[in-house]
Motif scaffolding. Structure first.
Motif, PDB file in Angstrom:
ATOM      1  N   GLU A 216       6.006  34.729  57.276  1.00  0.00           N
ATOM      2  CA  GLU A 216       5.435  35.562  56.058  1.00  0.00           C
ATOM      3  C   GLU A 216       5.341  34.517  54.834  1.00  0.00           C
ATOM      4  OE1 GLU A 216       5.739  39.970  54.575  1.00  0.00           O
ATOM      5  OE2 GLU A 216       7.777  38.734  55.167  1.00  0.00           O
ATOM      6  N   ALA A 217       4.341  34.254  53.957  1.00  0.00           N
ATOM      7  CA  ALA A 217       4.211  33.692  52.805  1.00  0.00           C
ATOM      8  C   ALA A 217       4.893  34.228  51.836  1.00  0.00           C
ATOM      9  CB  ALA A 217       2.792  33.630  52.257  1.00  0.00           C
TER      10      ALA A 217
ATOM     11  N   LEU B  96       4.663  29.535  59.936  1.00  0.00           N
ATOM     12  CA  LEU B  96       4.956  30.466  59.013  1.00  0.00           C
ATOM     13  C   LEU B  96       5.034  31.831  59.316  1.00  0.00           C
ATOM     14  CD1 LEU B  96       5.263  30.580  55.632  1.00  0.00           C
ATOM     15  CD2 LEU B  96       2.841  30.903  55.439  1.00  0.00           C
TER      16      LEU B  96
ATOM     17  N   HIS C 235       9.899  31.604  51.375  1.00  0.00           N
ATOM     18  CA  HIS C 235       9.073  31.582  52.535  1.00  0.00           C
ATOM     19  C   HIS C 235       9.777  32.376  53.670  1.00  0.00           C
ATOM     20  CE1 HIS C 235       6.128  28.502  50.949  1.00  0.00           C
ATOM     21  NE2 HIS C 235       7.215  28.254  50.082  1.00  0.00           N
TER      22      HIS C 235
ATOM     23  N   LEU D 162      -1.286  26.484  45.805  1.00  0.00           N
ATOM     24  CA  LEU D 162      -2.446  26.596  46.681  1.00  0.00           C
ATOM     25  C   LEU D 162      -3.919  26.168  46.198  1.00  0.00           C
ATOM     26  CD1 LEU D 162      -1.242  29.871  48.534  1.00  0.00           C
ATOM     27  CD2 LEU D 162      -1.257  27.555  49.550  1.00  0.00           C
TER      28      LEU D 162
ATOM     29  N   TYR E 115       9.812  31.959  57.834  1.00  0.00           N
ATOM     30  CA  TYR E 115       9.178  31.270  59.181  1.00  0.00           C
ATOM     31  C   TYR E 115       9.991  31.633  60.280  1.00  0.00           C
ATOM     32  CZ  TYR E 115       8.311  27.708  55.661  1.00  0.00           C
ATOM     33  OH  TYR E 115       7.628  26.922  54.437  1.00  0.00           O
TER      34      TYR E 115
ATOM     35  N   TYR F  65       3.137  26.144  53.708  1.00  0.00           N
ATOM     36  CA  TYR F  65       2.421  27.420  53.877  1.00  0.00           C
ATOM     37  C   TYR F  65       1.587  27.461  55.094  1.00  0.00           C
ATOM     38  CZ  TYR F  65       3.217  28.081  48.807  1.00  0.00           C
ATOM     39  OH  TYR F  65       3.604  28.455  47.594  1.00  0.00           O
TER      40      TYR F  65
END
Lengths: 248, 290
Positions: free
Chosen positions: B207-208, B205, A62, B217, A64, B287
């Motif tokens: 970028e996923a 967030l 991920h 998900l 952030y 997420y």
């Protein structure tokens, strides 16, 4: 039985440096590669070349954005896989005993031939570390590359998890976090290694090293002296012309 | 959480079935012969049908027998044992009632207790999960037990008692919703604690990790159904509790009882759909969703 061991001889795990990770996803790719070609059911992909590809991964990165109260926001790349928790809630909920935590090194594994694919362990995991493979119908998770770290057929430098071996920025470290003198424990000690979601009470073995504080400096504009206005009020002939034109 | 139809059907139908078995085990209503046969048939069809439905969401149902091994730690395993125990004990009891015209009362009591325990074990599968704050509370067990017992009373033809219990179900449901709505925040889970980056500042967030969906998900971050949650809550409450209670206050015949049962069944299905659809798993925090 899915009772958790009260004590494991070692606590093998990862230390992930959030200061150093550049978010290249190389660990994701090497993990997918190794764990598709080796231990257990391959990590399947569905509709891989179609409009909506979905696949099983044991490691995901991920990214952030963290906005401090003052100063600039910073980007933190954040790899996430199984944390091999000491108090692993995924193990105790398993009805078949497929999920277990190893006495000798604390690795949490799934015995795929016992897994009925009920998904309850994934429900119990706060970190999203377990994914049900849609082709095999069994639960997949990080094995800490148990088929590499003890594998005498591999050269010694390769006897670490694939993600650690491949990381180009040295952001991933592997070792025994139960031994206070190990390199990883020292690193955690020196850098203030932290747990994810500690309020869940899972006691993760894997630790994360927070980004180092950004350095600061006094703001100096080196062009400023060159940009001061040359003359605020015109004088002499130009002064007369300015006034005359104003009056027109 | 993704509201899988198999799990909704399983919990609702087997809840009703074990609720009815509880009353039959206690000798309510006092029946024998063919009438008893029909009652037991309905109860077993619901309980067993529900259990079979629950195997449809398994990835490898052919190994389902292995789920009996881990009763020491796993509520899912305990549920299996209790369900089989309840069905076997009540099966013997039913055989004696129907064919031998013998009521072995203690056997019935044991069967009733096992039936209630089965529903409790089902509720604990959900109630034990710290990762889903809305469920992780004794109210989850109260909600499952009260719907099962009230539905059982309704099917057992106990109009007065059923009206009382169905009113109780409505009250439990409302309290469960109200308390559940705030529990996620009260537990202190946030994207800051999830990432450990809260000491630096506010986290979002950027970028996923993947552009498409994934198992996590699809299974845990089900946000589609929450849009109409309030309307669905009203529908669930009206059909599960209020309408059947009003119907049971009328002079009850078979037709009215049938309408009350269907109304309760429909309302409970909606309520159970919401139970899953409204539940937020902490993994959503990674997420930037809930």
């Amino acid at each position: 039985m899915t009772d958790l061991p009260t004590h494991t001889e070692k606590k093998l795990g990862l230390v992930i440096d959030l200061d150093t990770c550049v978010g290249c996803h190389a660990c994701v790719v090497s993990c997918k590669g190794w764990n598709t070609e080796n231990y257990g059911a391959p990590l399947s992909d569905m509709d891989a070349y179609g409009a909506e590809p979905v696949g099983t991964f044991l490691n995901r990165v991920h990214s952030y954005e963290v906005q401090p109260e003052q100063g600039f926001a910073q980007t933190v790349h954040f790899p996430k896989s199984c944390l091999h928790c000491e108090d692993a809630p995924c193990v105790t909920v398993c009805p078949t005993g497929a999920s277990y935590k190893r006495l000798e090194d604390g690795i949490v594994l799934v015995n795929e031939s016992d897994c009925i694919g009920c998904g309850l362990c994934a429900w119990a995991c706060p970190y999203g570390a377990r994914e049900l493979d849609q082709v095999e119908g069994v639960m997949k998770k990080c094995t800490l590359c148990v088929d590499r770290i003890y594998n005498n057929n591999l050269p010694e430098e390769d006897r670490v998890p694939a993600c650690v071996r491949t990381c180009p920025s040295g952001a991933r470290h592997f070792g025994d976090l139960g031994d206070p003198d190990s390199e990883v424990s020292q690193l955690v000690e020196a850098r203030g290694g932290m747990d994810l979601m500690p309020e869940q009470g899972t006691k993760p073995v894997n630790k994360y090293l927070p980004p180092r504080p950004k350095d600061t400096w006094e703001e100096v504009d080196i062009l400023a002296p060159l940009l001061t206005p040359v003359a605020a009020e015109p004088k002499g002939f130009l002064g007369w012309l300015d006034k005359a034109l104003e009056k027109l | 959480m993704h509201p899988a139809p198999s799990v909704i059907l399983f919990t609702v139908l087997s809840g009703l079935g074990f609720g009815l078995l509880t009353f039959l085990g206690l000798g309510v209503p006092d029946i024998s012969g063919w009438v008893a046969f029909v009652f037991f048939l309905i109860a077993f069809a619901l309980a067993v049908g529900g259990l079979l439905a629950s195997t449809f969401h398994l990835g490898n149902p052919q190994r389902a027998m292995k789920a009996f091994t881990q009763w020491r730690t796993s509520w899912l395993s305990r549920e299996g044992w209790l369900a089989v125990g309840a069905l076997v004990v009540m099966g013997v009891y039913a055989f004696c009632v129907i064919f031998l015209d013998q009521k072995i009362e203690p056997l019935g009591w044991v069967g009733a207790a096992l039936s209630v325990a089965t529903v409790y074990a089902t509720s604990m599968i959900y109630g034990q999960l710290k990762t889903i704050p809305r469920w992780n509370n004794p109210l989850t067990s109260l909600y499952f037990l009260s719907t099962s017992i009230a539905g059982g009373a309704l099917l057992a033809g106990q109009a007065r008692l059923a009206a009382l219990l169905l009113a109780l179900v409505g009250a439990v449901q409302v309290i469960t919703w109200i308390k559940g709505d705030t529990r996620f925040g009260e537990r202190g889970h946030s994207i800051e604690t999830a990432t450990g980056l809260g000491s630096i500042g506010k986290v979002r967030l950027f970028e996923a990790p993947h552009s498409g969906p994934n198992y996590l998900l699809k299974e845990f971050v089900f946000v589609v159904g929450r849009k109409h949650a309030l309307k669905l809550r009203i529908i669930a409450l009206v059909f599960m509790s209020i309408l059947p209670v009003l119907l049971l206050l009328l002079p009850v015949g078979h037709a009215i009882a049938a309408v009350a049962v269907l109304s309760h069944l429909f309302g409970t299905l909606v309520s159970r759909w919401l139970f899953f659809a409204e539940a937020e798993h902490v993994v959503g925090l990674y997420y930037g969703k809930r």
